[in-house]
Design an enzyme around this catalytic site. Structure first.
Site, mmCIF file in Angstrom:
data_model
loop_
_atom_site.group_PDB
_atom_site.id
_atom_site.type_symbol
_atom_site.label_atom_id
_atom_site.label_comp_id
_atom_site.label_asym_id
_atom_site.label_seq_id
_atom_site.Cartn_x
_atom_site.Cartn_y
_atom_site.Cartn_z
ATOM 1 N N GLY A 155 14.880 59.437 -35.772
ATOM 2 C CA GLY A 155 14.311 59.304 -34.426
ATOM 3 C C GLY A 155 14.565 57.968 -33.761
ATOM 4 N N ALA A 159 32.857 66.808 -43.469
ATOM 5 C CA ALA A 159 32.723 67.480 -44.778
ATOM 6 C C ALA A 159 31.302 67.322 -45.311
ATOM 7 C CB ALA A 159 33.736 66.903 -45.763
ATOM 8 N N GLY A 190 17.679 56.751 -33.755
ATOM 9 C CA GLY A 190 19.095 56.803 -33.389
ATOM 10 C C GLY A 190 19.264 57.305 -31.954
ATOM 11 N N GLY A 241 18.160 61.239 -31.655
ATOM 12 C CA GLY A 241 16.780 61.268 -32.148
ATOM 13 C C GLY A 241 15.811 60.612 -31.177
ATOM 14 N N THR A 298 26.854 69.775 -36.586
ATOM 15 C CA THR A 298 27.866 69.412 -35.591
ATOM 16 C C THR A 298 28.974 70.473 -35.525
ATOM 17 O OG1 THR A 298 29.695 67.866 -35.232
ATOM 18 C CG2 THR A 298 28.803 67.913 -37.437
ATOM 19 N N ASP A 299 29.605 70.582 -34.368
ATOM 20 C CA ASP A 299 30.762 71.489 -34.239
ATOM 21 C C ASP A 299 31.930 71.011 -35.100
ATOM 22 O OD1 ASP A 299 31.448 69.228 -32.739
ATOM 23 O OD2 ASP A 299 32.235 70.354 -31.031
ATOM 24 N N GLU A 300 31.866 69.740 -35.542
ATOM 25 C CA GLU A 300 33.001 69.195 -36.298
ATOM 26 C C GLU A 300 33.176 69.881 -37.651
ATOM 27 O OE1 GLU A 300 33.610 64.955 -36.052
ATOM 28 O OE2 GLU A 300 32.539 64.853 -34.154
ATOM 29 N N ASN A 320 30.158 67.074 -28.712
ATOM 30 C CA ASN A 320 29.960 65.622 -28.512
ATOM 31 C C ASN A 320 28.923 65.321 -27.441
ATOM 32 O OD1 ASN A 320 32.757 65.922 -29.687
ATOM 33 N ND2 ASN A 320 32.590 63.688 -29.667
ATOM 34 N N GLY A 376 43.794 62.165 -39.607
ATOM 35 C CA GLY A 376 43.061 63.453 -39.639
ATOM 36 C C GLY A 376 42.351 63.753 -38.333
ATOM 37 N N ARG A 422 43.670 57.860 -35.203
ATOM 38 C CA ARG A 422 42.754 58.052 -36.338
ATOM 39 C C ARG A 422 43.398 59.040 -37.321
ATOM 40 N NH1 ARG A 422 37.287 60.824 -34.435
ATOM 41 N NH2 ARG A 422 36.543 58.706 -34.142
HETATM 42 P P1 NAD Z 1 23.026 57.994 -34.829
HETATM 43 O O1 NAD Z 1 24.041 57.426 -35.759
HETATM 44 O O2 NAD Z 1 22.863 57.388 -33.473
HETATM 45 O O3 NAD Z 1 21.582 57.956 -35.508
HETATM 46 C C1 NAD Z 1 21.375 58.305 -36.845
HETATM 47 C C2 NAD Z 1 19.979 57.853 -37.255
HETATM 48 O O4 NAD Z 1 19.787 58.226 -38.640
HETATM 49 C C3 NAD Z 1 19.779 56.326 -37.169
HETATM 50 O O5 NAD Z 1 18.534 56.047 -36.551
HETATM 51 C C4 NAD Z 1 19.787 55.875 -38.623
HETATM 52 O O6 NAD Z 1 18.991 54.730 -38.864
HETATM 53 C C5 NAD Z 1 19.223 57.107 -39.335
HETATM 54 N N1 NAD Z 1 19.631 57.171 -40.747
HETATM 55 C C6 NAD Z 1 20.885 57.016 -41.231
HETATM 56 N N2 NAD Z 1 20.853 57.100 -42.577
HETATM 57 C C7 NAD Z 1 19.560 57.355 -42.941
HETATM 58 C C8 NAD Z 1 18.909 57.559 -44.180
HETATM 59 N N3 NAD Z 1 19.575 57.508 -45.350
HETATM 60 N N4 NAD Z 1 17.586 57.806 -44.180
HETATM 61 C C9 NAD Z 1 16.882 57.847 -43.010
HETATM 62 N N5 NAD Z 1 17.452 57.634 -41.803
HETATM 63 C C10 NAD Z 1 18.785 57.392 -41.767
HETATM 64 O O7 NAD Z 1 23.381 59.548 -34.733
HETATM 65 P P2 NAD Z 1 23.302 60.543 -33.491
HETATM 66 O O8 NAD Z 1 24.553 60.461 -32.736
HETATM 67 O O9 NAD Z 1 22.008 60.370 -32.811
HETATM 68 O O10 NAD Z 1 23.304 61.950 -34.258
HETATM 69 C C11 NAD Z 1 22.104 62.512 -34.743
HETATM 70 C C12 NAD Z 1 22.427 63.801 -35.478
HETATM 71 O O11 NAD Z 1 23.087 64.704 -34.613
HETATM 72 C C13 NAD Z 1 23.338 63.606 -36.683
HETATM 73 O O12 NAD Z 1 22.882 64.449 -37.710
HETATM 74 C C14 NAD Z 1 24.705 64.041 -36.172
HETATM 75 O O13 NAD Z 1 25.484 64.543 -37.227
HETATM 76 C C15 NAD Z 1 24.322 65.117 -35.188
HETATM 77 N N6 NAD Z 1 25.262 65.324 -34.065
HETATM 78 C C16 NAD Z 1 25.650 64.253 -33.305
HETATM 79 C C17 NAD Z 1 26.495 64.476 -32.232
HETATM 80 C C18 NAD Z 1 26.934 63.348 -31.332
HETATM 81 O O14 NAD Z 1 27.777 63.547 -30.462
HETATM 82 N N7 NAD Z 1 26.389 62.146 -31.458
HETATM 83 C C19 NAD Z 1 26.952 65.777 -31.949
HETATM 84 C C20 NAD Z 1 26.527 66.837 -32.744
HETATM 85 C C21 NAD Z 1 25.666 66.589 -33.796
HETATM 86 P P1 TYD Z 2 33.906 59.703 -31.178
HETATM 87 O O1 TYD Z 2 32.991 59.251 -30.108
HETATM 88 O O2 TYD Z 2 34.074 58.845 -32.399
HETATM 89 O O3 TYD Z 2 33.429 61.173 -31.571
HETATM 90 P P2 TYD Z 2 34.149 62.271 -32.572
HETATM 91 O O4 TYD Z 2 35.264 61.634 -33.267
HETATM 92 O O5 TYD Z 2 33.024 62.579 -33.488
HETATM 93 O O6 TYD Z 2 34.551 63.391 -31.688
HETATM 94 O O7 TYD Z 2 35.345 59.929 -30.562
HETATM 95 C C1 TYD Z 2 35.551 60.815 -29.502
HETATM 96 C C2 TYD Z 2 37.040 60.915 -29.229
HETATM 97 O O8 TYD Z 2 37.512 59.642 -28.779
HETATM 98 C C3 TYD Z 2 37.849 61.228 -30.465
HETATM 99 O O9 TYD Z 2 38.951 62.050 -30.085
HETATM 100 C C4 TYD Z 2 38.358 59.878 -30.943
HETATM 101 C C5 TYD Z 2 38.529 59.130 -29.644
HETATM 102 N N1 TYD Z 2 38.341 57.657 -29.713
HETATM 103 C C6 TYD Z 2 39.277 56.797 -29.136
HETATM 104 O O10 TYD Z 2 40.296 57.229 -28.586
HETATM 105 N N2 TYD Z 2 39.036 55.453 -29.202
HETATM 106 C C7 TYD Z 2 37.937 54.931 -29.801
HETATM 107 O O11 TYD Z 2 37.773 53.679 -29.847
HETATM 108 C C8 TYD Z 2 36.961 55.829 -30.376
HETATM 109 C C9 TYD Z 2 35.727 55.299 -31.057
HETATM 110 C C10 TYD Z 2 37.210 57.189 -30.300
#
Ligand code: NAD
Ligand code: TYD
Length: 339
Positions: free
Chosen positions: A9, A150, A11, A14, A123-125, A177, A273, A271
């Site tokens: 929460g 993974a 993050g 969250g 995640t869709d990933e 995303n 992969g 990047r």
């Molecule tokens: P984030 O990295 O901003 O936040 C993650 C939070 O988890 C942080 O507050 C961190 O302190 C906490 N955390 C990490 N390891 C921990 C542990 N071992 N124990 C307790 N807390 C821990 O991530 P986000 O972007 O807010 O994503 C949140 C969730 O949504 C994740 O599960 C991610 O896989 C999923 N998700 C994210 C996206 C995106 O675009 N950001 C898209 C789809 C799904």
């Molecule tokens: P990211 O925000 O890391 O999300 P994800 O890889 O989980 O989709 O990256 C989004 C897209 O942007 C991805 O195709 C990788 C690309 N990217 C860059 O081109 N430059 C960067 O500095 C970063 C962090 C990501």
């Protein structure tokens, strides 16, 4: 009061979800469980830290103390994770520990505590990469490319096994995303905005033609709330944004919106992969719960840029690491209060 546990929460998603749930459900008591890694930022919750309906517990998901935190919670939404693909390429172990072992420990504690409903935020990933056409559905094969995806896929499989074996009342969500306020500036959109505002280069990987299906974080929060209450147990729900965009197009648009020159774009090594394209079919969620993304990308992007422009203290302290000091002050304060 109904007690709801939100892991992660502090993050990005969250903290937006905590804010959304407190506003939407006046009878909910929110407990945040968060390790406060580099990605957990208490400044994201700063305006809420005196809210009596919010408790923040700093704890690792792998800590046995999780059982005590879970006890008495009716609902659990599990967002805590290591979430950045590039970091998983350099150090996969912490991703397995938090995302796989941490999820196992959490679901086991929830099962023992008879939690009524549990949402695994995935995640869709986990579906891997798409070519130029087609979209992921909930039945697309699980085919992850990075150690991050993974580890999320492994967690999904564990949650599914708990549903099948123990009738554990879980739903799994797979969202595309996210972007919006409070996103750590290592992810693409906040990084590009932050670089543009500082007149620094915008690093675009490879040819910049990788496509992402951006969704505003508020639309994601609305979907999670619906699924928590109305999702069918054992089901997977895809959540997707309104439109697709190639990274180069998006970087250029951010430069236009911030009045910075296109020459700031810098192509850098791709990047390994790197998934080419993600696109989500969210027809199941639309059909069952009437959900659709409400925030159009162009409008959401402009608002997000405004948010980062208007929150320079958040951005600067997050970039220079001073937000870590804020934790210390907060915890010293609460420890003193408890004593
Ligand atoms: P984030 O990295 O901003 O936040 C993650 C939070 O988890 C942080 O507050 C961190 O302190 C906490 N955390 C990490 N390891 C921990 C542990 N071992 N124990 C307790 N807390 C821990 O991530 P986000 O972007 O807010 O994503 C949140 C969730 O949504 C994740 O599960 C991610 O896989 C999923 N998700 C994210 C996206 C995106 O675009 N950001 C898209 C789809 C799904
Ligand atoms: P990211 O925000 O890391 O999300 P994800 O890889 O989980 O989709 O990256 C989004 C897209 O942007 C991805 O195709 C990788 C690309 N990217 C860059 O081109 N430059 C960067 O500095 C970063 C962090 C990501």
């Amino acid at each position: 009061m109904i007690k709801v546990l939100i892991t992660g929460g502090a993050g990005f998603i969250g903290s937006n979800f905590v804010r959304y749930m407190l506003e939407r459900h006046s009878d909910y008591q929110i407990v945040v469980l968060d390790k406060l890694t580099y990605a957990g930022n208490l400044l994201n919750l700063k305006d809420l830290l005196n809210e009596p309906r919010l408790t923040v517990v700093r704890l690792d998901l792998c800590d046995p103390g999780v059982a005590e935190v879970v006890s008495g919670c009716e609902f659990v939404v599990h967002l805590a994770a290591e979430s950045h693909v590039d970091r998983s390429i350099h150090d996969a172990a912490v991703f397995v520990r938090t995302n796989v072992e941490g999820t196992l420990q959490l679901v086991e504690c929830c099962r023992r505590a008879n939690v009524k409903r549990y949402v695994q935020v995935s995640t869709d990933e986990v579906y891997g990469s798409l070519g130029p056409r087609g979209k992921f559905t909930e039945t697309s094969p699980i085919d992850p490319s990075s150690p991050y995806s993974a580890s999320k896929a492994a967690a999904d499989m564990l949650v599914q096994s708990y549903f099948r074996t123990h009738r554990f009342p879980a739903m799994i969500t797979r969202c595309s995303n996210n972007y919006g306020p409070y996103q750590f500036p290592e992810k693409f959109i906040p990084l590009m905005i932050s670089q543009a505002l500082a007149n620094q280069n915008l690093p675009v990987y490879g040819d910049g033609q990788n496509v992402r299906n951006w969704i505003h974080v508020t639309d994601h929060c609305v979907a999670l709330d619906l699924i928590l209450h109305r999702g069918r147990e054992g089901q997977v729900y895809n959540i997707g944004g309104p439109s697709e965009c190639a990274n180069l197009t998006l970087a250029r648009r951010i430069l236009e919106l911030t009045n910075r020159p296109k020459s700031l774009i810098k192509f850098v090594t791709d990047r390994p992969g790197h998934d080419r394209r993600y696109a989500i079919n969210y027809g199941k969620l639309k059909k069952e719960m009437g959900w659709e993304p409400a925030i159009e990308f162009e409008q959401g992007l402009a608002q997000t840029i405004e948010w980062y422009e208007g929150n320079t203290v958040w951005l600067e302290t997050t970039k220079n690491g001073e937000y870590r000091e804020y934790f210390k002050k907060y915890y010293l304060h609460t420890a003193a209060e408890r004593a």
